[in-house]
Scaffold this motif. Sequence first.
Motif, short mmCIF file in Angstrom:
data_model
loop_
_atom_site.label_atom_id
_atom_site.label_comp_id
_atom_site.label_asym_id
_atom_site.label_seq_id
_atom_site.Cartn_x
_atom_site.Cartn_y
_atom_site.Cartn_z
N TRP A 249 -24.93 -74.05 50.36
CA TRP A 249 -23.98 -74.39 49.32
C TRP A 249 -23.74 -73.26 48.31
CZ3 TRP A 249 -21.48 -78.56 50.49
CH2 TRP A 249 -20.67 -79.20 49.55
N LEU A 250 -22.46 -73.02 48.05
CA LEU A 250 -22.07 -72.02 47.06
C LEU A 250 -21.46 -72.65 45.81
CD1 LEU A 250 -21.61 -69.07 46.19
CD2 LEU A 250 -19.48 -69.10 47.52
N SER A 251 -20.71 -73.73 45.98
CA SER A 251 -19.99 -74.33 44.86
C SER A 251 -20.92 -74.69 43.71
CB SER A 251 -19.26 -75.59 45.33
OG SER A 251 -18.20 -75.26 46.19
N SER A 252 -20.46 -74.39 42.50
CA SER A 252 -21.18 -74.68 41.25
C SER A 252 -22.43 -73.83 41.05
CB SER A 252 -21.54 -76.17 41.13
OG SER A 252 -20.38 -76.96 41.08
N LYS A 253 -22.74 -72.94 42.00
CA LYS A 253 -23.92 -72.09 41.83
C LYS A 253 -23.56 -70.87 40.98
CE LYS A 253 -26.81 -74.31 44.64
NZ LYS A 253 -27.32 -73.71 45.88
N GLY A 254 -24.31 -70.68 39.91
CA GLY A 254 -24.14 -69.47 39.10
C GLY A 254 -22.85 -69.41 38.30
N LEU A 255 -22.30 -70.54 37.91
CA LEU A 255 -21.07 -70.50 37.12
C LEU A 255 -21.28 -69.80 35.78
CD1 LEU A 255 -19.55 -74.04 37.80
CD2 LEU A 255 -18.82 -71.84 38.74
N TRP B 154 -25.47 -63.48 44.69
CA TRP B 154 -26.61 -63.52 45.60
C TRP B 154 -26.49 -64.71 46.56
CZ3 TRP B 154 -30.11 -60.77 47.81
CH2 TRP B 154 -31.32 -61.28 48.25
N THR B 155 -26.08 -65.86 46.02
CA THR B 155 -25.91 -67.05 46.84
C THR B 155 -24.82 -66.83 47.88
OG1 THR B 155 -26.60 -68.48 45.01
CG2 THR B 155 -25.37 -69.52 46.81
N ARG B 156 -23.72 -66.21 47.47
CA ARG B 156 -22.62 -66.00 48.42
C ARG B 156 -23.02 -65.06 49.54
NH1 ARG B 156 -16.31 -64.00 47.44
NH2 ARG B 156 -15.52 -65.06 49.30
N ARG B 157 -23.83 -64.05 49.23
CA ARG B 157 -24.30 -63.14 50.28
C ARG B 157 -25.06 -63.94 51.34
NH1 ARG B 157 -27.13 -57.66 48.23
NH2 ARG B 157 -26.92 -57.20 50.47
N SER B 158 -25.90 -64.86 50.90
CA SER B 158 -26.69 -65.64 51.84
C SER B 158 -25.81 -66.60 52.63
CB SER B 158 -27.78 -66.42 51.10
OG SER B 158 -28.68 -67.01 52.02
N VAL B 159 -24.91 -67.30 51.94
CA VAL B 159 -24.03 -68.25 52.62
C VAL B 159 -23.23 -67.56 53.72
CG1 VAL B 159 -21.93 -69.63 52.27
CG2 VAL B 159 -23.88 -69.91 50.73
N ASN B 160 -22.79 -66.34 53.45
CA ASN B 160 -21.98 -65.61 54.43
C ASN B 160 -22.80 -65.04 55.59
OD1 ASN B 160 -19.62 -66.14 53.04
ND2 ASN B 160 -19.67 -64.24 51.89
N LEU B 161 -24.12 -65.04 55.45
CA LEU B 161 -25.00 -64.59 56.54
C LEU B 161 -25.50 -65.75 57.40
CD1 LEU B 161 -27.21 -62.04 54.54
CD2 LEU B 161 -25.62 -61.46 56.39
N GLY C 193 -38.62 -90.00 47.54
CA GLY C 193 -38.57 -89.04 46.45
C GLY C 193 -39.22 -87.75 46.91
N ALA C 194 -38.77 -86.63 46.38
CA ALA C 194 -39.35 -85.34 46.73
C ALA C 194 -39.34 -84.44 45.50
CB ALA C 194 -38.57 -84.69 47.87
N ILE C 195 -40.18 -83.44 45.51
CA ILE C 195 -40.34 -82.55 44.37
C ILE C 195 -39.63 -81.24 44.60
CG2 ILE C 195 -42.00 -81.33 42.92
CD1 ILE C 195 -42.13 -84.34 42.60
N ARG C 196 -38.73 -80.89 43.68
CA ARG C 196 -38.14 -79.56 43.68
C ARG C 196 -39.03 -78.61 42.89
NH1 ARG C 196 -33.88 -82.78 41.71
NH2 ARG C 196 -32.16 -83.14 43.17
N ILE C 197 -38.83 -77.33 43.15
CA ILE C 197 -39.53 -76.29 42.39
C ILE C 197 -38.49 -75.60 41.52
CG2 ILE C 197 -40.86 -74.15 42.52
CD1 ILE C 197 -40.76 -76.37 45.55
N ILE D 58 -42.30 -65.23 45.07
CA ILE D 58 -40.94 -65.62 45.44
C ILE D 58 -40.85 -67.13 45.31
CG2 ILE D 58 -39.23 -65.71 47.29
CD1 ILE D 58 -40.45 -63.05 48.28
N SER D 59 -39.99 -67.58 44.42
CA SER D 59 -39.88 -69.00 44.16
C SER D 59 -38.42 -69.37 43.92
CB SER D 59 -40.73 -69.38 42.93
OG SER D 59 -40.60 -70.75 42.64
N CYS D 60 -37.98 -70.47 44.52
CA CYS D 60 -36.61 -70.93 44.28
C CYS D 60 -36.51 -72.39 44.70
CB CYS D 60 -35.60 -70.10 45.06
SG CYS D 60 -35.65 -70.38 46.84
N HIS D 61 -35.48 -73.06 44.22
CA HIS D 61 -35.26 -74.44 44.65
C HIS D 61 -34.08 -74.55 45.61
CE1 HIS D 61 -32.08 -74.48 41.55
NE2 HIS D 61 -31.59 -75.51 42.19
N SER D 62 -33.49 -73.42 46.00
CA SER D 62 -32.39 -73.41 46.97
C SER D 62 -32.82 -72.69 48.24
CB SER D 62 -31.16 -72.72 46.35
OG SER D 62 -30.64 -73.47 45.29
N GLY D 63 -33.98 -73.09 48.75
CA GLY D 63 -34.54 -72.40 49.90
C GLY D 63 -33.70 -72.49 51.15
#
Length: 365
Positions: free
Chosen positions: A49-55, A63-70, A303-307, A328-333
């Motif tokens: 997902w790219l939408s709404s990321k990093g507005l 950075w998100t778009r680079r990954s989405v396009n790969l 239910g699940a836990i995000r980081i 290395i930590s993120c919630h958009s793995g």
Amino acid sequence: MKPEYIVVGGGVVGCALAYGLLKAGHQVTVLDGGDSAHRASRGNFGLVWLSSKGLDAPHYAAWTRRSVNLWQGLAHELESATGEKLNLVQQGGYDFHFCEKELMAKAQQYEHLREALGTDHPYEVWDRARLLEEEPDIGPNVVGAIYGPEDGHVNPLQLLKAYTKAIRNLGANLITGVHVSDIEKDDTGRFQVTLEDGTQYQSDKVILSAGLGAAKLGPKLGFVAPISPQKGQVLITEKLPKIIKRPSGIIRQVDEGGIQIGDSKENAGFDDSDTLEMTAAIAERAIAVYPFLAQTRLVRSWGAIRIVSPDGLPIYQQSTTHSGAYLISCHSGITLAAAHSYLLPHWLEDSADAPNLEVFSEERF
């Protein structure tokens, strides 16, 4: 000889890193916790997902778009290598709105982001009439949506399975059901990683990608590791014929036919139980988007836990006190898996192709 790595954490983030490092010719040991651990990789929504990321954070959007396009290349590669089907579909996605004013305000944010990036960051404003052409079952209170042409979704459990199979095929030493209790550097400059049962592993470099476990281990290697848990709840309906054309950030029809509903955010510590109150709230919003869901059976929920970090963005940090240690930590793995496999190994080895990730360091806090 290339440096040997220990990756602490065998979820999607850790396996994505291990995959990239193994392909680059490194020896890699992955130490993964047991099923009793809080495992974000097994409870997420499966969006690429790219939408709404990093507005309000253009560097994160880029950075998100680079990954989405790969991602298409990654999916093809993993499927070819393992025979597993990831069910990646990248045919766009929606950000639904119930208020015209809010829809226009969101579109204005995208325009500001385009100006900041100097790119054609993708988005389209679809009014209700345009949306109905694509999704005729949309509810009467939905005024329109932001359409993200590069958005998509994947089967996250199949992704984790494929990554696990791929890294084993590449020679990873994958050890599961273990708990890392200590990490230190010896007099020779190598890292000693100690398990709860006293077993030790050695490596030239070590990566903490253990989700919430990194908060406990991080200070041992000079990291602040300011990450905390955030609970999200997910609902799954009975299997249905194909009825939803594209996913959104709150509803998607998975490849098996069930409709997955979610995107709640609760600060509940490590309590990952699902609650009737939140289930009802999530269901009510979903029915407002797709009224037919009111007559659909709910078959399970969890239910699940995000980081999450203090600003919600990833943390990529090399230790200033223990050279060769990384956090290395993120919630958009899921979304960032392609970048982690293809780009982060260059950063870890400080090669000429290394992405500049300084803006994601802990120093911003």
